[in-house]
Write a protein that holds these residues in place. Structure first.
Motif, PDB file in Angstrom:
ATOM      1  N   GLY A  22      -7.295   5.674  -2.997  1.00 12.61           N
ATOM      2  CA  GLY A  22      -7.686   6.878  -3.728  1.00 12.61           C
ATOM      3  C   GLY A  22      -7.838   8.073  -2.795  1.00 12.61           C
ATOM      4  N   ASN A  23      -8.343   7.823  -1.600  1.00 15.58           N
ATOM      5  CA  ASN A  23      -8.456   8.900  -0.624  1.00 15.58           C
ATOM      6  C   ASN A  23      -7.091   9.327  -0.100  1.00 15.58           C
ATOM      7  OD1 ASN A  23     -11.237   9.918   0.446  1.00 15.58           O
ATOM      8  ND2 ASN A  23     -11.574   7.753  -0.057  1.00 15.58           N
ATOM      9  N   ALA A  24      -6.250   8.330   0.204  1.00 22.30           N
ATOM     10  CA  ALA A  24      -4.944   8.648   0.788  1.00 22.30           C
ATOM     11  C   ALA A  24      -4.070   9.447  -0.166  1.00 22.30           C
ATOM     12  CB  ALA A  24      -4.242   7.369   1.231  1.00 22.30           C
ATOM     13  N   ARG A  29       2.735   9.083  -6.294  1.00 26.95           N
ATOM     14  CA  ARG A  29       1.713   9.321  -5.268  1.00 26.95           C
ATOM     15  C   ARG A  29       1.145   8.013  -4.733  1.00 26.95           C
ATOM     16  NH1 ARG A  29      -2.005  11.429  -9.838  1.00 26.95           N
ATOM     17  NH2 ARG A  29      -3.627   9.835  -9.871  1.00 26.95           N
ATOM     18  N   ARG A  30       1.055   7.007  -5.596  1.00 28.29           N
ATOM     19  CA  ARG A  30       0.627   5.669  -5.140  1.00 28.29           C
ATOM     20  C   ARG A  30       1.569   5.176  -4.042  1.00 28.29           C
ATOM     21  NH1 ARG A  30      -3.335   3.542  -9.089  1.00 28.29           N
ATOM     22  NH2 ARG A  30      -4.673   5.183  -8.312  1.00 28.29           N
ATOM     23  N   GLN A  31       2.850   5.295  -4.365  1.00 28.98           N
ATOM     24  CA  GLN A  31       3.862   4.781  -3.441  1.00 28.98           C
ATOM     25  C   GLN A  31       3.816   5.517  -2.099  1.00 28.98           C
ATOM     26  OE1 GLN A  31       7.900   5.509  -4.635  1.00 28.98           O
ATOM     27  NE2 GLN A  31       8.564   4.811  -2.602  1.00 28.98           N
ATOM     28  N   LYS A  32       3.700   6.850  -2.163  1.00 27.25           N
ATOM     29  CA  LYS A  32       3.650   7.624  -0.919  1.00 27.25           C
ATOM     30  C   LYS A  32       2.377   7.335  -0.130  1.00 27.25           C
ATOM     31  CE  LYS A  32       6.782  11.343  -1.831  1.00 27.25           C
ATOM     32  NZ  LYS A  32       6.990  12.684  -2.378  1.00 27.25           N
ATOM     33  N   ALA A  33       1.263   7.185  -0.865  1.00 23.87           N
ATOM     34  CA  ALA A  33      -0.007   6.906  -0.186  1.00 23.87           C
ATOM     35  C   ALA A  33       0.051   5.527   0.473  1.00 23.87           C
ATOM     36  CB  ALA A  33      -1.158   6.977  -1.175  1.00 23.87           C
ATOM     37  N   MET A  34       0.667   4.571  -0.198  1.00 23.51           N
ATOM     38  CA  MET A  34       0.804   3.230   0.383  1.00 23.51           C
ATOM     39  C   MET A  34       1.659   3.280   1.652  1.00 23.51           C
ATOM     40  SD  MET A  34      -0.917   0.961  -1.324  1.00 23.51           S
ATOM     41  CE  MET A  34      -0.268  -0.684  -1.268  1.00 23.51           C
ATOM     42  N   GLU A  35       2.739   4.046   1.585  1.00 26.97           N
ATOM     43  CA  GLU A  35       3.598   4.176   2.777  1.00 26.97           C
ATOM     44  C   GLU A  35       2.825   4.777   3.937  1.00 26.97           C
ATOM     45  OE1 GLU A  35       7.711   4.949   0.303  1.00 26.97           O
ATOM     46  OE2 GLU A  35       6.989   6.504   1.681  1.00 26.97           O
ATOM     47  N   ASP A  73       0.460   2.365   5.404  1.00 24.83           N
ATOM     48  CA  ASP A  73       1.271   1.443   6.188  1.00 24.83           C
ATOM     49  C   ASP A  73       1.526   1.995   7.588  1.00 24.83           C
ATOM     50  OD1 ASP A  73       2.057  -0.953   5.124  1.00 24.83           O
ATOM     51  OD2 ASP A  73       4.195  -0.454   5.385  1.00 24.83           O
ATOM     52  N   GLN A  74       1.888   3.262   7.628  1.00 20.97           N
ATOM     53  CA  GLN A  74       2.217   3.903   8.914  1.00 20.97           C
ATOM     54  C   GLN A  74       1.039   3.874   9.880  1.00 20.97           C
ATOM     55  OE1 GLN A  74       3.627   7.752   7.582  1.00 20.97           O
ATOM     56  NE2 GLN A  74       5.674   7.279   8.310  1.00 20.97           N
ATOM     57  N   VAL A  75      -0.181   3.983   9.343  1.00 19.53           N
ATOM     58  CA  VAL A  75      -1.342   4.013  10.238  1.00 19.53           C
ATOM     59  C   VAL A  75      -1.986   2.631  10.365  1.00 19.53           C
ATOM     60  CG1 VAL A  75      -1.794   6.443   9.718  1.00 19.53           C
ATOM     61  CG2 VAL A  75      -2.972   4.666   8.411  1.00 19.53           C
ATOM     62  N   MET A 111     -11.092   3.324  11.759  1.00 21.58           N
ATOM     63  CA  MET A 111     -10.291   3.068  10.565  1.00 21.58           C
ATOM     64  C   MET A 111     -10.449   4.194   9.545  1.00 21.58           C
ATOM     65  SD  MET A 111     -10.960  -0.944  10.321  1.00 21.58           S
ATOM     66  CE  MET A 111      -9.805  -1.579   9.138  1.00 21.58           C
ATOM     67  N   GLN A 112     -11.646   4.747   9.466  1.00 22.99           N
ATOM     68  CA  GLN A 112     -11.829   5.879   8.548  1.00 22.99           C
ATOM     69  C   GLN A 112     -10.945   7.049   8.964  1.00 22.99           C
ATOM     70  OE1 GLN A 112     -15.801   6.980   7.250  1.00 22.99           O
ATOM     71  NE2 GLN A 112     -16.571   5.002   7.904  1.00 22.99           N
ATOM     72  N   GLN A 113     -10.833   7.257  10.280  1.00 21.96           N
ATOM     73  CA  GLN A 113      -9.990   8.371  10.690  1.00 21.96           C
ATOM     74  C   GLN A 113      -8.516   8.057  10.454  1.00 21.96           C
ATOM     75  OE1 GLN A 113      -9.788  11.233  10.462  1.00 21.96           O
ATOM     76  NE2 GLN A 113     -10.550  12.296  12.272  1.00 21.96           N
ATOM     77  N   ARG A 114      -8.161   6.788  10.460  1.00 24.95           N
ATOM     78  CA  ARG A 114      -6.784   6.437  10.073  1.00 24.95           C
ATOM     79  C   ARG A 114      -6.525   6.822   8.624  1.00 24.95           C
ATOM     80  NH1 ARG A 114      -7.277   1.181  12.789  1.00 24.95           N
ATOM     81  NH2 ARG A 114      -6.603   1.634  14.898  1.00 24.95           N
ATOM     82  N   VAL A 115      -7.553   6.650   7.796  1.00 22.73           N
ATOM     83  CA  VAL A 115      -7.407   7.063   6.392  1.00 22.73           C
ATOM     84  C   VAL A 115      -7.202   8.580   6.340  1.00 22.73           C
ATOM     85  CG1 VAL A 115      -8.434   7.084   4.090  1.00 22.73           C
ATOM     86  CG2 VAL A 115      -8.923   5.184   5.657  1.00 22.73           C
TER      87      VAL A 115
END
Ligand code: ADP
Length: 417
Positions: free
Chosen positions: A124-126, A140-146, A149-151, A168-172
């Motif tokens: 939800g944050n991503a 947007r789900r798909q892009k946020a998941m990608e 994944d990248q981080v 990990m929060q900063q990765r988000v």
């Protein structure tokens, strides 16, 4: 190509910002202007540009104007005067709608304190930025998941921020910024709230990510080591003004003033200064064209006892030592390749000199610097390495082996000009 160009930028905080300008023109200091007018000069005539796909670090002490500058780039803060060109469009002159579009499509920001929504899941944050841009749920789900994944956050989508560590929060935060695939990432002290080990790890990860993604990144920090590690170029600010912009090596080797010098004093220069910056021209012979008498003559002229041999295409072949050349000359043969000695250490121009120390101590000859194909670019003397190492250590701190090594010197390095 420049993605961002900042021209004559000023930001004056206070009720009557224009009162500050005549005083600035008279060369009055930030403190004097505050006292006389009640205004704070946060940015004082800043000029810089950011090239496409570089990591541009803005560094300075607290209060030097870094955060204000980065917020002027996306107009979270309204500049008082000046231009901020993003892909050649001046964001200062843009309509509100255009600014929103620019922020949504071109630039994303990562904040020091993560700024995550606590009631939302990681996913939800991503996807938050895409959501407010009106992107359909599935996309947007798909892009946020990608982006997650990248981080490296796959598997954490349904957790909440409070369940994650700081790193990990900063990765988000980073995933949220990456989700809309922006051209520019603005990172405001993004790793400063993390403890040192995690911070180091995040820096490494950002560099890896950048190698894959090639974004244009503006990164703010007050930490010189972080700036040197991440920055392709570094811009140093003081009292709202830019005091120097340059590559990490330029900042270290040619600090513009005492402020920059004070900053760089405690840096381990041997990790940053590379072979290319202390390399000098080699005295050379070309094989098979030159014979022993040419080699001897050049060595005599230069006052050295060995000379660097290349072939007609500049590939490094080894060195010719004077005793061998004299013998060869007496034997009335002239094929220098028969006496070419290959016991010389070689290195590449971008190797930090700290990595050369061990070899340099062992070697009797200056190291040959070769490009990736093996062509000779120049040589590095141990005295040049020593000079940099000395800049780093106090005499008493110097390892004993280095002291001895320096005392012994090298006949080759001292004499050649
Ligand atoms: P840095 O990010 O380098 O710590 P800032 O850009 O936050 O520096 O601040 C630059 C100067 O502007 C400081 O003197 C700060 O006190 C002042 N400043 C920043 N934001 C405001 C504001 N909203 N109102 C008044 N002064 C401000």
């Amino acid at each position: 190509m420049n993605v961002i160009e900042v021209k004559n930028l000023f930001k004056i905080f206070g009720e009557h910002p224009n009162r500050a300008f005549p005083l600035l023109e008279q060369g009055k200091s930030k403190a004097e202007i505050l006292e006389k007018t009640g205004n704070t000069v946060a940015i004082n005539n800043a000029n810089f540009f950011v090239k496409k796909q570089e990591v541009f670090v803005i560094m300075g002490l607290s209060g030097s104007g870094k955060s204000t500058v980065i917020r002027c780039l996306n107009r979270l803060i309204e500049p008082t005067r000046g231009e901020v060109l993003i892909d050649e469009f001046d964001i200062v002159k843009m309509s509100r709608e255009d600014i929103l579009q620019t922020r949504r499509k071109k630039m994303s920001m990562v904040f020091q304190h993560f700024a995550l929504l606590p009631q939302r899941t990681i996913l939800g944050n991503a996807e938050y930025g895409l959501e407010i841009s009106g992107v359909e749920e599935e996309e947007r789900r798909q892009k946020a998941m990608e982006a997650l994944d990248q981080v490296g956050l796959q598997g954490y989508e349904h957790q909440f921020p409070s369940e994650l560590s700081g790193g990990m929060q900063q990765r988000v935060g980073l995933a949220r910024a990456l989700a809309n695939d922006p051209e520019v990432l603005l990172m405001d002290e993004a790793f400063s709230a993390l403890d040192p080990l995690i911070r180091n790890q995040m820096q490494d990860e950002l560099l890896e990510l950048q190698a894959r993604m090639n974004k244009t990144i503006v990164f703010i920090t007050h930490d010189l080591d972080e700036a040197l590690k991440l920055g392709d170029r570094i811009c140093i600010m003081k009292d709202g003004a830019v005091v120097q912009t340059g590559t990490p090596e330029e900042i270290l080797t040619e600090p513009a003033d005492d402020y920059v010098k004070a900053f760089v004093q405690n840096v381990d220069r041997t990790k940053v200064i590379t072979a290319s910056s202390i390399m000098r021209k080699a005295t050379m012979v070309t094989l098979p064209k030159d014979g022993p008498n040419v080699a001897i003559r050049r060595m005599e002229q230069a006052g050295i006892s060995a000379i660097y041999a290349i072939d007609s295409e500049r590939y490094f072949k080894g060195i010719i030592r004077i005793d061998d050349a004299v013998k060869l000359s007496r034997s009335k043969t002239d094929d220098l390749s028969s006496i070419t000695f290959d016991g010389v250490y070689t290195t590449t121009p971008d190797t930090p000199i700290g990595n050369l120390l061990g070899w340099a101590i062992e070697s009797s000859y200056p190291m040959a610097v070769q490009d990736e194909t093996g062509k000779l670019l120049g040589i590095v003397d141990r005295s040049a390495i020593m000079a940099e190492v000395n800049n780093n250590f106090d005499e008493e701190d110097m390892p004993v082996t280095l002291k001895e090594w320096e005392a012994n010197g090298s006949e080759l390095t001292e004499q050649e000009g």
